[in-house]
Design an enzyme around this catalytic site. Structure first.
Site, PDB file in Angstrom:
ATOM      1  N   HIS A   1      -7.617   6.997   0.066  1.00 43.16           N
ATOM      2  CA  HIS A   1      -6.277   6.400   0.085  1.00 43.16           C
ATOM      3  C   HIS A   1      -6.193   5.133   0.960  1.00 43.16           C
ATOM      4  O   HIS A   1      -5.358   4.272   0.711  1.00 43.16           O
ATOM      5  CB  HIS A   1      -5.276   7.449   0.563  1.00 43.16           C
ATOM      6  CG  HIS A   1      -3.842   7.032   0.429  1.00 43.16           C
ATOM      7  ND1 HIS A   1      -3.329   6.506  -0.747  1.00 43.16           N
ATOM      8  CD2 HIS A   1      -2.806   7.041   1.319  1.00 43.16           C
ATOM      9  CE1 HIS A   1      -2.036   6.221  -0.575  1.00 43.16           C
ATOM     10  NE2 HIS A   1      -1.700   6.535   0.664  1.00 43.16           N
TER      11      HIS A   1
ATOM     12  N   GLY B   1       3.916  -0.040  -1.622  1.00 43.29           N
ATOM     13  CA  GLY B   1       3.824  -0.422  -3.029  1.00 43.29           C
ATOM     14  C   GLY B   1       5.070  -0.006  -3.797  1.00 43.29           C
ATOM     15  O   GLY B   1       5.547  -0.728  -4.674  1.00 43.29           O
TER      16      GLY B   1
ATOM     17  N   HIS C   1       0.844  -1.201   0.000  1.00 39.08           N
ATOM     18  CA  HIS C   1       0.000   0.000   0.000  1.00 39.08           C
ATOM     19  C   HIS C   1       0.875   1.245   0.000  1.00 39.08           C
ATOM     20  O   HIS C   1       1.790   1.362   0.806  1.00 39.08           O
ATOM     21  CB  HIS C   1      -0.913   0.008   1.236  1.00 39.08           C
ATOM     22  CG  HIS C   1      -1.655   1.312   1.421  1.00 39.08           C
ATOM     23  ND1 HIS C   1      -1.512   2.114   2.539  1.00 39.08           N
ATOM     24  CD2 HIS C   1      -2.529   1.958   0.603  1.00 39.08           C
ATOM     25  CE1 HIS C   1      -2.279   3.185   2.405  1.00 39.08           C
ATOM     26  NE2 HIS C   1      -2.910   3.109   1.249  1.00 39.08           N
ATOM     27  N   SER C   2       0.604   2.178  -0.917  1.00 45.30           N
ATOM     28  CA  SER C   2       1.254   3.480  -0.919  1.00 45.30           C
ATOM     29  C   SER C   2       2.782   3.332  -0.941  1.00 45.30           C
ATOM     30  O   SER C   2       3.321   2.714  -1.850  1.00 45.30           O
ATOM     31  CB  SER C   2       0.758   4.278   0.295  1.00 45.30           C
ATOM     32  OG  SER C   2       1.065   5.645   0.177  1.00 45.30           O
ATOM     33  N   MET C   3       3.494   3.845   0.073  1.00 46.49           N
ATOM     34  CA  MET C   3       4.953   3.696   0.098  1.00 46.49           C
ATOM     35  C   MET C   3       5.359   2.228   0.017  1.00 46.49           C
ATOM     36  O   MET C   3       6.346   1.874  -0.635  1.00 46.49           O
ATOM     37  CB  MET C   3       5.522   4.318   1.381  1.00 46.49           C
ATOM     38  CG  MET C   3       7.026   4.188   1.513  1.00 46.49           C
ATOM     39  SD  MET C   3       7.637   4.791   3.105  1.00 46.49           S
ATOM     40  CE  MET C   3       7.415   3.312   4.117  1.00 46.49           C
TER      41      MET C   3
END
Length: 308
Positions: free
Chosen positions: A279, A110, A106-108
């Site tokens: 998000h 990823g 997820h996010s960072m």
């Protein structure tokens, strides 16, 4: 005991030279390995509501990246950056003795997952990016300013080493996290604070390392991002949220760089989908994301294991 049976979860600790990398393990001992990597300033609790909805044949290891959750902070004087997190992932999978696995980031997380998949392509068979593009291509004109700020922040911080972290009541800590992360539901706030706080005299402190707030001094331009993207051998599923990370970047040059990355995935027959949510949709509303991730893991990983 609730009517929904809670899956058995065990605590993970991988020793590293500066302490330990902690996490949670879900699923059968010999299940298909899936590594789960959280976003910036979160912790492995970010997957607590999603993992129970994913295929039961997998063994999920969700880690607290260094400086987050219950994992040790990096030693004094050391920067936090995507490549150092990639090295941490390598340490974790070596500790687990995994040689081939899938990653959900997820996010960072990823971005760390995609860089790992580019550097160690033979180790990763499937990659799921949750509201992340896999890379955050830097504006070449801004790189120098950002690098300098990251270094200045670190050096200023080192001059104030005697200062204590702020102490909160639990209620104030909830308010603080909610103000910083308006995308988190009430339940999600409590889930993340389970590993995100530590008891101290007079209340609680956030467990994360303050140095994660400094600008990332390692920046990668678009050309290098696209080159790394080409090296990924894993099947890729990109799940974007319509009110997620992308909505925070109105700047047209940045959008062009992101479009080039997304086109890169599509050109290689990877899947890019957009769901309704913000998000943290995977944590707030896991039922929106779970069918997509489950189908992807079943198609790309689990069916490949069946005898012909």
């Amino acid at each position: 005991m609730s009517s929904i049976e809670k899956p058995a979860v065990s605590e993970l600790s991988i020793p590293v030279l500066w302490g330990e990398i902690r996490g949670e393990v879900w699923g059968p001992d010999h299940g298909r390995p899936v590594l789960c990597l959280h976003g910036w300033a979160d912790n492995c609790g970010t997957f607590n509501s999603l993992i129970p909805l994913l295929p039961k044949e997998c063994r999920y290891v969700a880690v607290d990246l260094p400086g987050h959750g219950r994992s040790s902070h990096r030693p004094p004087g050391v920067f936090y950056s995507f490549p150092t997190y990639v090295a941490d992932v390598r340490r974790v999978v070596d500790g687990l003795q995994w040689t081939k696995f899938s990653i959900v980031g997820h996010s960072m997380g990823g971005n760390v997952a995609a860089m790992f998949s580019a550097l160690y392509p033979e180790m990763v068979d499937a990659l799921v990016l949750l509201d992340a593009y896999g890379f955050l291509p830097a504006d070449p004109k801004e790189v120098f300013k950002v690098m300098k700020q990251g270094m200045d922040d670190m050096i200023q911080f080192e001059k104030k080493t005697g200062e204590r972290k702020r102490v909160y009541t639990y209620e104030k800590a909830v308010e603080r996290l909610s103000a910083a992360n308006p995308s988190l539901s009430e339940q999600s706030l409590h889930i993340l604070l389970e590993r995100g706080l530590v008891q101290v005299e007079g209340g609680v402190e956030f467990s994360r390392d303050l140095r994660i707030n400094f600008k990332n001094v390692v920046r990668i331009p678009l050309e290098q991002s696209l080159e790394m993207q080409l090296r990924i051998q894993a099947s890729v599923l990109v799940i974007l949220a319509d009110k997620g990370f992308g909505a925070t970047f109105p700047e047209s040059d940045h959008q062009k760089r992101i479009s080039a990355l997304l086109q890169g995935y599509r050109d290689r027959n990877h899947t890019v989908v957009t769901v309704t949510g913000n998000h943290h949709v995977h944590l707030n509303d896991p039922e929106v994301v779970a069918p997509l991730v489950s189908d992807f893991l079943r198609t790309k990983v689990l069916t490949q294991l069946l005898p012909a």
